[in-house]
Write an enzyme that holds these catalytic residues in place. Structure first.
Site, PDB file in Angstrom:
ATOM      1  N   GLU A   1       0.862  -1.185   0.000  1.00  0.00           N
ATOM      2  CA  GLU A   1       0.000   0.000   0.000  1.00  0.00           C
ATOM      3  C   GLU A   1       0.887   1.220   0.000  1.00  0.00           C
ATOM      4  O   GLU A   1       1.924   1.234   0.666  1.00  0.00           O
ATOM      5  CB  GLU A   1      -0.882   0.011   1.257  1.00  0.00           C
ATOM      6  CG  GLU A   1      -2.073  -0.892   1.110  1.00  0.00           C
ATOM      7  CD  GLU A   1      -2.753  -1.204   2.429  1.00  0.00           C
ATOM      8  OE1 GLU A   1      -2.384  -0.594   3.445  1.00  0.00           O
ATOM      9  OE2 GLU A   1      -3.634  -2.065   2.424  1.00  0.00           O
TER      10      GLU A   1
ATOM     11  N   TYR B   1       7.289   0.996  -8.220  1.00  0.00           N
ATOM     12  CA  TYR B   1       6.477  -0.228  -8.208  1.00  0.00           C
ATOM     13  C   TYR B   1       5.916  -0.534  -9.600  1.00  0.00           C
ATOM     14  O   TYR B   1       5.956  -1.686 -10.045  1.00  0.00           O
ATOM     15  CB  TYR B   1       5.331  -0.095  -7.188  1.00  0.00           C
ATOM     16  CG  TYR B   1       5.784   0.205  -5.786  1.00  0.00           C
ATOM     17  CD1 TYR B   1       6.946  -0.365  -5.267  1.00  0.00           C
ATOM     18  CD2 TYR B   1       5.068   1.064  -4.961  1.00  0.00           C
ATOM     19  CE1 TYR B   1       7.371  -0.080  -3.976  1.00  0.00           C
ATOM     20  CE2 TYR B   1       5.474   1.342  -3.663  1.00  0.00           C
ATOM     21  CZ  TYR B   1       6.633   0.774  -3.182  1.00  0.00           C
ATOM     22  OH  TYR B   1       7.045   1.061  -1.910  1.00  0.00           O
TER      23      TYR B   1
HETATM   24  C1  LIG Z   1      10.653   5.158  -3.050  1.00  0.00           C
HETATM   25  C2  LIG Z   1      12.160   5.052  -2.763  1.00  0.00           C
HETATM   26  C3  LIG Z   1      12.399   3.878  -1.835  1.00  0.00           C
HETATM   27  C4  LIG Z   1      12.891   4.808  -4.101  1.00  0.00           C
HETATM   28  O1  LIG Z   1      14.267   4.548  -3.796  1.00  0.00           O
HETATM   29  P1  LIG Z   1      15.448   4.963  -4.816  1.00  0.00           P
HETATM   30  O2  LIG Z   1      16.667   4.233  -4.427  1.00  0.00           O
HETATM   31  O3  LIG Z   1      15.542   6.438  -4.919  1.00  0.00           O
HETATM   32  O4  LIG Z   1      14.854   4.385  -6.192  1.00  0.00           O
HETATM   33  P2  LIG Z   1      15.668   3.934  -7.502  1.00  0.00           P
HETATM   34  O5  LIG Z   1      16.852   4.851  -7.700  1.00  0.00           O
HETATM   35  O6  LIG Z   1      15.935   2.480  -7.437  1.00  0.00           O
HETATM   36  O7  LIG Z   1      14.609   4.259  -8.622  1.00  0.00           O
HETATM   37  C5  LIG Z   1      13.857   3.248  -9.259  1.00  0.00           C
HETATM   38  C6  LIG Z   1      12.755   3.916 -10.069  1.00  0.00           C
HETATM   39  O8  LIG Z   1      11.796   4.510  -9.199  1.00  0.00           O
HETATM   40  C7  LIG Z   1      11.309   5.740  -9.772  1.00  0.00           C
HETATM   41  N1  LIG Z   1      11.717   6.866  -8.942  1.00  0.00           N
HETATM   42  C8  LIG Z   1      12.537   6.812  -7.856  1.00  0.00           C
HETATM   43  N2  LIG Z   1      12.636   8.049  -7.315  1.00  0.00           N
HETATM   44  C9  LIG Z   1      11.891   8.871  -8.071  1.00  0.00           C
HETATM   45  C10 LIG Z   1      11.592  10.253  -8.008  1.00  0.00           C
HETATM   46  N3  LIG Z   1      12.091  11.047  -7.055  1.00  0.00           N
HETATM   47  N4  LIG Z   1      10.755  10.769  -8.942  1.00  0.00           N
HETATM   48  C11 LIG Z   1      10.221   9.989  -9.914  1.00  0.00           C
HETATM   49  N5  LIG Z   1      10.484   8.664 -10.036  1.00  0.00           N
HETATM   50  C12 LIG Z   1      11.302   8.120  -9.120  1.00  0.00           C
HETATM   51  C13 LIG Z   1      11.929   5.827 -11.146  1.00  0.00           C
HETATM   52  O9  LIG Z   1      11.069   5.164 -12.058  1.00  0.00           O
HETATM   53  C14 LIG Z   1      13.216   5.056 -10.955  1.00  0.00           C
HETATM   54  O10 LIG Z   1      13.742   4.545 -12.136  1.00  0.00           O
HETATM   55  P3  LIG Z   1      14.759   5.459 -13.015  1.00  0.00           P
HETATM   56  O11 LIG Z   1      15.747   6.068 -12.067  1.00  0.00           O
HETATM   57  O12 LIG Z   1      15.364   4.462 -13.951  1.00  0.00           O
HETATM   58  O13 LIG Z   1      13.903   6.492 -13.672  1.00  0.00           O
HETATM   59  C15 LIG Z   1      12.720   6.375  -2.168  1.00  0.00           C
HETATM   60  O14 LIG Z   1      12.278   7.456  -2.951  1.00  0.00           O
HETATM   61  C16 LIG Z   1      12.308   6.607  -0.716  1.00  0.00           C
HETATM   62  O15 LIG Z   1      12.952   6.135   0.216  1.00  0.00           O
HETATM   63  N6  LIG Z   1      11.223   7.383  -0.512  1.00  0.00           N
HETATM   64  C17 LIG Z   1      10.785   7.685   0.864  1.00  0.00           C
HETATM   65  C18 LIG Z   1      10.175   6.468   1.541  1.00  0.00           C
HETATM   66  C19 LIG Z   1       9.017   5.917   0.736  1.00  0.00           C
HETATM   67  O16 LIG Z   1       8.282   6.639   0.079  1.00  0.00           O
HETATM   68  N7  LIG Z   1       8.846   4.602   0.793  1.00  0.00           N
HETATM   69  C20 LIG Z   1       7.767   3.934   0.103  1.00  0.00           C
HETATM   70  C21 LIG Z   1       6.561   3.888   0.964  1.00  0.00           C
HETATM   71  S1  LIG Z   1       5.293   2.864   0.195  1.00  0.00           S
END
Ligand SMILES: CC(C)(COP(=O)(O)OP(=O)(O)OC[C@H]1O[C@@H](n2cnc3c(N)ncnc32)[C@H](O)[C@@H]1OP(=O)(O)O)[C@@H](O)C(=O)NCCC(=O)NCCS
Length: 146
Positions: A101, A113
């Site tokens: 979720e 996701y």
């Molecule tokens: C969601 C989260 C875990 C992603 O981690 P991350 O290491 O930055 O993600 P990745 O670098 O592996 O990115 C994978 C893909 O996610 C998407 N993505 C990640 N960050 C993004 C951003 N800021 N804006 C748009 N797309 C994004 C992109 O599609 C990306 O692929 P790409 O870089 O090839 O375009 C991170 O943003 C986070 O910790 N957010 C705060 C906590 C949170 O929201 N957790 C989820 C709760 S359900």
């Protein structure tokens, strides 16, 4: 994730608006292996914990309980790597479906996701507080979709 990871995991969560604010006791239950069965992973960079992901296994299915990457380490593939490792381990355990979720406004997580093949299965109206917001329910099934 081990007992020594609990401090950095709490620190990472505290620095991110979208990350869960679990009490220390909840993290300690995760690393002590208390039921439900979980897979809890950390990602390290230069020897420091920069991200984590936790999935709980219930009745042949799994649910992402928590995933976050430190702000300074985001957008470098760590979140995707954690999700891939999780799904690999769940597959090996014979898990058929992974659920989660997410806040409807959490575009970064939704993109991550969707990019892995998760599809939207429903919504829970006003599920989150501060601010009140819908939860988007998503599922990946089968896990070998990517
Ligand atoms: C969601 C989260 C875990 C992603 O981690 P991350 O290491 O930055 O993600 P990745 O670098 O592996 O990115 C994978 C893909 O996610 C998407 N993505 C990640 N960050 C993004 C951003 N800021 N804006 C748009 N797309 C994004 C992109 O599609 C990306 O692929 P790409 O870089 O090839 O375009 C991170 O943003 C986070 O910790 N957010 C705060 C906590 C949170 O929201 N957790 C989820 C709760 S359900």
């Amino acid at each position: 994730m081990e007992a020594s990871d609990v401090d950095p995991v709490i620190e990472i969560s505290a620095g991110l608006a979208e990350a869960p604010r679990w009490p220390r006791a909840a993290w300690e239950r995760v690393v002590s292996g208390e039921a439900p069965l979980r897979i809890a992973l950390v990602a390290e960079r230069d020897g420091a914990v920069v991200g984590f992901a936790v999935a709980a296994l219930v009745a042949g299915q799994a649910e992402i309980e928590s995933i976050a990457v430190n702000a300074s380490a985001q957008r470098a593939g760590i979140g995707r790597g954690l999700m891939r490792d999780l799904t690999c381990q769940l597959q090996r355990l014979g898990i058929q479906a992974l659920m989660l979720e997410v806040r409807a406004s959490n575009e970064a997580a939704l993109r991550l996701y969707r990019g892995m093949g998760f599809t939207e299965t429903g919504r829970r109206a006003d599920y989150y507080a501060q601010p009140v917001e819908d939860a988007v329910q998503m599922q990946l099934s089968p896990l070998a979709q990517e």
